[in-house]
Design an enzyme around this catalytic site. Sequence first.
Site, PDB file in Angstrom:
ATOM      1  N   GLY A  17      12.489  -3.337   0.124  1.00 57.05           N
ATOM      2  CA  GLY A  17      13.082  -2.026  -0.184  1.00 57.05           C
ATOM      3  C   GLY A  17      13.552  -1.322   1.080  1.00 57.05           C
ATOM      4  N   ASN A  85       7.065  -2.122   1.162  1.00 61.50           N
ATOM      5  CA  ASN A  85       7.471  -0.723   0.968  1.00 61.50           C
ATOM      6  C   ASN A  85       8.017  -0.451  -0.435  1.00 61.50           C
ATOM      7  OD1 ASN A  85       8.810   1.982   1.781  1.00 61.50           O
ATOM      8  ND2 ASN A  85      10.508   0.706   1.098  1.00 61.50           N
ATOM      9  N   TYR A 153       2.118   5.126 -12.220  1.00 62.87           N
ATOM     10  CA  TYR A 153       2.432   4.920 -10.792  1.00 62.87           C
ATOM     11  C   TYR A 153       1.183   5.165  -9.948  1.00 62.87           C
ATOM     12  CZ  TYR A 153       4.529   6.415  -6.276  1.00 62.87           C
ATOM     13  OH  TYR A 153       4.856   6.596  -4.953  1.00 62.87           O
ATOM     14  N   ALA A 154       0.481   6.270 -10.234  1.00 63.61           N
ATOM     15  CA  ALA A 154      -0.707   6.631  -9.451  1.00 63.61           C
ATOM     16  C   ALA A 154      -1.797   5.573  -9.596  1.00 63.61           C
ATOM     17  CB  ALA A 154      -1.233   8.002  -9.893  1.00 63.61           C
ATOM     18  N   ALA A 156      -1.301   2.406 -10.258  1.00 57.43           N
ATOM     19  CA  ALA A 156      -0.841   1.216  -9.520  1.00 57.43           C
ATOM     20  C   ALA A 156      -1.096   1.385  -8.021  1.00 57.43           C
ATOM     21  CB  ALA A 156       0.639   0.971  -9.788  1.00 57.43           C
ATOM     22  N   LYS A 157      -0.844   2.578  -7.492  1.00 60.49           N
ATOM     23  CA  LYS A 157      -1.064   2.816  -6.057  1.00 60.49           C
ATOM     24  C   LYS A 157      -2.566   2.829  -5.730  1.00 60.49           C
ATOM     25  CE  LYS A 157       3.239   3.473  -4.511  1.00 60.49           C
ATOM     26  NZ  LYS A 157       3.927   2.427  -3.738  1.00 60.49           N
TER      27      LYS A 157
HETATM   28  N1  LIG Z   1       9.611   9.439  -1.593  1.00 61.42           N
HETATM   29  C1  LIG Z   1       8.378   9.878  -1.683  1.00 61.42           C
HETATM   30  O1  LIG Z   1       8.130  11.093  -1.755  1.00 61.42           O
HETATM   31  C2  LIG Z   1       7.219   8.929  -1.663  1.00 61.42           C
HETATM   32  C3  LIG Z   1       5.928   9.478  -1.634  1.00 61.42           C
HETATM   33  C4  LIG Z   1       4.838   8.619  -1.598  1.00 61.42           C
HETATM   34  C5  LIG Z   1       5.018   7.259  -1.603  1.00 61.42           C
HETATM   35  N2  LIG Z   1       6.285   6.747  -1.654  1.00 61.42           N
HETATM   36  C6  LIG Z   1       6.414   5.285  -1.664  1.00 61.42           C
HETATM   37  O2  LIG Z   1       7.241   4.885  -0.595  1.00 61.42           O
HETATM   38  C7  LIG Z   1       7.969   3.712  -0.956  1.00 61.42           C
HETATM   39  C8  LIG Z   1       9.460   3.954  -0.764  1.00 61.42           C
HETATM   40  O3  LIG Z   1       9.826   5.084  -1.547  1.00 61.42           O
HETATM   41  P1  LIG Z   1      11.279   5.761  -1.401  1.00 61.42           P
HETATM   42  O4  LIG Z   1      11.173   7.104  -2.004  1.00 61.42           O
HETATM   43  O5  LIG Z   1      11.768   5.592  -0.020  1.00 61.42           O
HETATM   44  O6  LIG Z   1      12.097   4.819  -2.402  1.00 61.42           O
HETATM   45  P2  LIG Z   1      13.682   4.640  -2.602  1.00 61.42           P
HETATM   46  O7  LIG Z   1      14.440   5.553  -1.721  1.00 61.42           O
HETATM   47  O8  LIG Z   1      13.889   4.691  -4.073  1.00 61.42           O
HETATM   48  O9  LIG Z   1      13.920   3.147  -2.115  1.00 61.42           O
HETATM   49  C9  LIG Z   1      13.304   2.091  -2.791  1.00 61.42           C
HETATM   50  C10 LIG Z   1      13.765   0.792  -2.185  1.00 61.42           C
HETATM   51  O10 LIG Z   1      13.223  -0.291  -2.936  1.00 61.42           O
HETATM   52  C11 LIG Z   1      14.289  -1.062  -3.500  1.00 61.42           C
HETATM   53  N3  LIG Z   1      13.862  -1.521  -4.812  1.00 61.42           N
HETATM   54  C12 LIG Z   1      13.551  -0.748  -5.877  1.00 61.42           C
HETATM   55  N4  LIG Z   1      13.222  -1.528  -6.924  1.00 61.42           N
HETATM   56  C13 LIG Z   1      13.326  -2.810  -6.502  1.00 61.42           C
HETATM   57  C14 LIG Z   1      13.118  -4.071  -7.106  1.00 61.42           C
HETATM   58  N5  LIG Z   1      12.753  -4.178  -8.389  1.00 61.42           N
HETATM   59  N6  LIG Z   1      13.307  -5.205  -6.366  1.00 61.42           N
HETATM   60  C15 LIG Z   1      13.692  -5.106  -5.073  1.00 61.42           C
HETATM   61  N7  LIG Z   1      13.893  -3.947  -4.436  1.00 61.42           N
HETATM   62  C16 LIG Z   1      13.719  -2.808  -5.153  1.00 61.42           C
HETATM   63  C17 LIG Z   1      15.474  -0.101  -3.530  1.00 61.42           C
HETATM   64  O11 LIG Z   1      16.748  -0.725  -3.541  1.00 61.42           O
HETATM   65  P3  LIG Z   1      17.490  -1.115  -4.935  1.00 61.42           P
HETATM   66  O12 LIG Z   1      17.375   0.065  -5.821  1.00 61.42           O
HETATM   67  O13 LIG Z   1      18.869  -1.465  -4.522  1.00 61.42           O
HETATM   68  O14 LIG Z   1      16.739  -2.301  -5.456  1.00 61.42           O
HETATM   69  C18 LIG Z   1      15.271   0.628  -2.202  1.00 61.42           C
HETATM   70  O15 LIG Z   1      15.669  -0.179  -1.125  1.00 61.42           O
HETATM   71  C19 LIG Z   1       7.583   3.398  -2.393  1.00 61.42           C
HETATM   72  O16 LIG Z   1       6.536   2.452  -2.410  1.00 61.42           O
HETATM   73  C20 LIG Z   1       7.080   4.733  -2.906  1.00 61.42           C
HETATM   74  O17 LIG Z   1       6.175   4.586  -3.966  1.00 61.42           O
HETATM   75  C21 LIG Z   1       7.390   7.549  -1.690  1.00 61.42           C
END
Ligand SMILES: NC(=O)c1ccc[n+]([C@@H]2O[C@H](COP(=O)([O-])OP(=O)(O)OC[C@H]3O[C@@H](n4cnc5c(N)ncnc54)[C@H](OP(=O)(O)O)[C@@H]3O)[C@@H](O)[C@H]2O)c1
Length: 261
Positions: A17, A85, A153-154, A156-157
């Site tokens: 990701g 990630n 989601y929670a 799973a985490k």
């Molecule tokens: N943003 C927050 O506030 C936050 C808070 C706590 C934790 N997190 C965690 O941080 C991580 C990243 O979050 P983010 O907000 O940066 O996410 P994001 O901007 O939505 O990016 C997710 C990435 O994963 C890829 N992806 C999604 N589904 C996929 C799949 N089935 N197969 C392969 N690639 C996939 C997406 O690309 P494509 O869509 O092109 O596949 C993208 O590159 C996650 O684990 C999330 O749970 C985020």
Amino acid sequence: MEKFAKELTGKLALVTGGTKGIGRAIADRLLEAGATVVVTARNHPGDENLKSYFIPTDLTIPSETDKVVREINKKFGTIDILVNNMGGSTSPSGGFAALTDEHWENDLQLNLQSSIRIDRAILPQMVEQKGGVIIHISSLSGILPLYESLGAYAVAKAALNNYSKSLSKEFTPRGIRVAAVSPGMVKTDTMGAYLQSLSDTSGRSVEEVTQDLMTSLGGVPMGRMALPEEIAELVGFLVSPRASYITGVNYIIDGGANPSF
Ligand SMILES: NC(=O)c1ccc[n+]([C@@H]2O[C@H](COP(=O)([O-])OP(=O)(O)OC[C@H]3O[C@@H](n4cnc5c(N)ncnc54)[C@H](OP(=O)(O)O)[C@@H]3O)[C@@H](O)[C@H]2O)c1
């Protein structure tokens, strides 16, 4: 910081990701430190500035994992740094009753099982070369459930946190460091879309639902969301030789939101 500038030179990193949001910031941070970086996602970001090597794949499909790892091994060699990630939620809001088996399954695949499969494919190589670092990007919600919209989601985490600890117990004696990183609210496009959807369904402004969400976390003393680069900075440190004694931990990086310690 100058003396740490190229500390990952010669290292090969995979960031799942790594095309958007936190993953993209991590990939860019590791590139800056001199690593060769491979990123995966379903779609190319369509961005000419992407300097990582991109592999298109949907890692929720079990058979994709080995294909991706084979391609990386063939092109670059053995992976030294793995940042799991990729993650998120496809479940609707509405609490417990709104979640079907399919929602639970999707969120578990996206946040837990896809990481387990990648670890399974890469760990034997790390063990053979007697070194490696694995980071699992978790979430504050793994320890602070938000049942209204992020229940599955929670869970799973939370499972990812436990799994990450268990992996560190088993593999640290064989030279592999394993750690989790749990961000609070991070200003990514996905977070923006989530806040917009909460705003659309509640009739409140994006600013108001952002404040509501911060309040539901017990308040964010820092008064704002994190930037993806702030999460990437922590990961950049954890995968570096400077963190050589750090393993088996879950770093919460949430602007002080977690009410406990
Ligand atoms: N943003 C927050 O506030 C936050 C808070 C706590 C934790 N997190 C965690 O941080 C991580 C990243 O979050 P983010 O907000 O940066 O996410 P994001 O901007 O939505 O990016 C997710 C990435 O994963 C890829 N992806 C999604 N589904 C996929 C799949 N089935 N197969 C392969 N690639 C996939 C997406 O690309 P494509 O869509 O092109 O596949 C993208 O590159 C996650 O684990 C999330 O749970 C985020």
